[in-house]
Design an enzyme around this catalytic site. Structure first.
Site, PDB file in Angstrom:
ATOM      1  N   HIS A 263      28.186  46.264  19.025  1.00 22.15           N
ATOM      2  CA  HIS A 263      28.725  45.099  18.319  1.00 22.15           C
ATOM      3  C   HIS A 263      29.283  45.467  16.925  1.00 22.15           C
ATOM      4  CE1 HIS A 263      26.828  43.134  21.570  1.00 22.15           C
ATOM      5  NE2 HIS A 263      25.633  42.968  21.052  1.00 22.15           N
TER       6      HIS A 263
ATOM      7  N   ASP B 142      31.356  43.513  25.964  1.00 15.90           N
ATOM      8  CA  ASP B 142      30.564  43.411  24.745  1.00 15.90           C
ATOM      9  C   ASP B 142      30.700  41.957  24.318  1.00 15.90           C
ATOM     10  OD1 ASP B 142      29.981  43.151  21.990  1.00 15.90           O
ATOM     11  OD2 ASP B 142      30.279  45.300  21.694  1.00 15.90           O
ATOM     12  N   HIS B 143      29.606  41.226  24.328  1.00 14.79           N
ATOM     13  CA  HIS B 143      29.757  39.780  24.141  1.00 14.79           C
ATOM     14  C   HIS B 143      30.269  39.415  22.744  1.00 14.79           C
ATOM     15  CE1 HIS B 143      25.733  39.615  22.213  1.00 14.79           C
ATOM     16  NE2 HIS B 143      26.071  38.431  21.779  1.00 14.79           N
TER      17      HIS B 143
HETATM   18  C1  BG6 Z   1      22.440  41.531  21.949  1.00 15.89           C
HETATM   19  C2  BG6 Z   1      21.241  42.319  21.495  1.00 15.89           C
HETATM   20  O1  BG6 Z   1      23.432  42.391  22.442  1.00 15.89           O
HETATM   21  O2  BG6 Z   1      22.949  40.790  20.864  1.00 15.89           O
HETATM   22  C3  BG6 Z   1      20.183  41.399  20.910  1.00 15.89           C
HETATM   23  O3  BG6 Z   1      20.687  43.034  22.588  1.00 15.89           O
HETATM   24  C4  BG6 Z   1      20.788  40.526  19.821  1.00 15.89           C
HETATM   25  O4  BG6 Z   1      19.084  42.144  20.404  1.00 15.89           O
HETATM   26  C5  BG6 Z   1      22.041  39.844  20.311  1.00 15.89           C
HETATM   27  O5  BG6 Z   1      19.817  39.574  19.446  1.00 15.89           O
HETATM   28  C6  BG6 Z   1      22.738  39.124  19.167  1.00 15.89           C
HETATM   29  O6  BG6 Z   1      23.756  38.336  19.685  1.00 15.89           O
HETATM   30  P1  BG6 Z   1      24.220  37.012  18.961  1.00 15.89           P
HETATM   31  O7  BG6 Z   1      25.336  36.511  19.816  1.00 15.89           O
HETATM   32  O8  BG6 Z   1      23.040  36.083  18.921  1.00 15.89           O
HETATM   33  O9  BG6 Z   1      24.659  37.412  17.587  1.00 15.89           O
END
Ligand code: BG6
Length: 429
Positions: A239, A176-177
């Protein structure tokens, strides 16, 4: 502040879906930046795999184009040629037999093997089965998957079972990034590295908690994926749930993968079912930009691009303290934060018109990462005892210098955490 770059073990990293959007925007730029920083050993190799028949040189030049779009020109100019030498490409058919023997012939047995499944989840099983059947992945190999991981409990379980048929649990990295974001990792440090907050971190002192991930962008070119998911599956179940868990969990006994996971799980198990009246869903409308329905080209779509909900965690620590989660696209500004609103003092010794406000702790995740604590003081000057709030505001960039803002992108951290032999990373689980 000096950042430490610890080189990882030598590896063969295969990116399935090597011609896709995630590879172009995130995975390859992340690998390139780690390479430029000296974290990637000389013998490390990156093998692109996708259905498209093309030569390794054709893929390399596509990668070079992607890097020039997503990485600073100075970095690209200085290092791109050497980086491209690490790259190879093989056309494989995820659902057929083509390319798999070639891939096997290219893999080395004496290095860490990682397989990044940057493809639709419908292909996860096919890839896992072929890696196994063709004897490509050795016993310590690992596979990396991201959301969407199934559509509901039944499909997620089925996907787990499919992967488990070919790989041990310890080899499956569900990433999960958000967990790779510096500021999200910092949540653990703020909560468990200070004595200041922990005694107050409970229903006795916390009135409620607001967790917000607001995005200014729309669904862009991802309409067909997004319309099947919506904000709930795209952002909340992964997230925002991770942010909720990190905010609400008990201190783990050690900063280790299983210990942290166990505490998060307890939070999720203690979540009460959410009643319909506690959920708000919406879609963005047209303004200067097209509406959601136009973006996804589905006039009748009822998929939510915004969601807000009130959650209750039924345990001793949090009973009675609601957690509000909200996220959406095309909101006024990009802003992610966790705001803890404390209760007012139990008894005010001041006149009613002196005013009294709760303390508020805001943990800003992005942009302008930092922490802000509002404290009540006396308004200076004559005129009696009047109370005002002032912020104790710490912007990490101000406090730690410009280098603090120059932290690796979440994907850089996650991919590099996939490659060591030992120990397992905390946030790749
Ligand atoms: C991704 C979603 O996991 O996270 C996207 O699929 C979203 O829809 C993105 O825009 C948001 O990531 P960050 O790092 O820009 O907050």
């Amino acid at each position: 502040m000096v950042s430490r770059v610890i080189p990882v073990e030598s590896f063969d990293l295969v990116i399935f879906g090597a011609t896709g959007d995630l590879a172009r925007r995130k995975i390859l730029p992340a690998l390139f930046r780690r390479f430029c920083d000296g974290q990637m050993p000389e013998e490390a190799r990156i093998i692109g795999a996708a259905r498209t028949e093309q030569t390794p040189d054709a893929w390399r030049s596509w990668v070079a184009d992607s890097l020039s779009e997503f990485v600073s020109p100075a970095l690209t100019e200085a290092h791109v040629d050497v980086f491209l030498e690490k790259l190879d490409y093989i056309a494989v058919d995820a659902r057929g037999e083509a390319g798999w023997s070639d891939l096997k012939a290219r893999m080395r047995d004496d290095v860490v093997q990682a397989f990044y499944f940057s493809v639709a989840p419908a292909l996860f099983g096919d890839l896992a089965e072929r890696l196994h059947r063709f004897g490509i992945a050795h016993g310590a190999a690992r596979i990396v998957v991201e959301k969407p991981f199934g559509r509901d409990l039944a499909t997620a379980r089925a996907l787990n079972a499919t992967l488990a048929a070919h790989f041990e649990e310890g080899q499956i990295y569900r990433i999960d990034h958000y967990l790779g974001k510096e500021t999200v990792q910092n949540l653990m440090a703020v909560r468990f590295g200070n004595v200041l907050f922990e005694p107050l971190w409970n229903a006795q002192y916390v009135d409620h908690v607001q967790i917000t991930v607001a995005e200014a962008v729309g669904v862009g070119g991802r309409g067909s994926y997004y319309d099947q998911s919506g904000a709930m599956r795209d952002m909340v179940q992964n997230h925002l749930m991770q942010l909720l868990c990190l905010t609400a969990m008990e201190p783990p006994s050690r900063f280790e993968p299983d210990a942290v996971r166990d505490e998060k799980l307890k939070v999720i198990r203690a979540l009460q079912p959410v009643s319909a009246k506690d959920i708000v869903r919406g879609q963005y409308e047209a303004g200067d930009t097209p509406s959601y329905a136009e973006d996804v080209e589905e006039t009748d779509s009822r998929t939510e691009s915004f969601i807000a909900m009130k959650l209750h965690i039924a345990n001793w620590r949090w009973n009675g303290t609601p957690f509000y989660l909200r996220t959406g696209k095309r909101l006024k500004a990009r802003k992610s934060e966790i705001v803890v609103i404390f209760k007012e003092p139990p008894h005010s010794i001041f006149d009613e018109d002196a005013g009294s406000r709760p303390n508020v702790l805001s943990i800003r995740l992005q942009p302008d990462e930092g922490i802000d604590l509002s404290v009540t003081i006396k308004e200076p000057g004559p005129g009696g005892m009047r109370l005002i709030d002032v912020p104790l505001d710490m912007s990490f960039a101000d406090a730690l210098g410009p280098e603090a803002a120059d932290v690796p992108d979440a994907y850089e951290r996650l991919i590099m955490d996939v490659t060591p032999r030992q120990p397992d990373p905390v946030h790749a689980r």
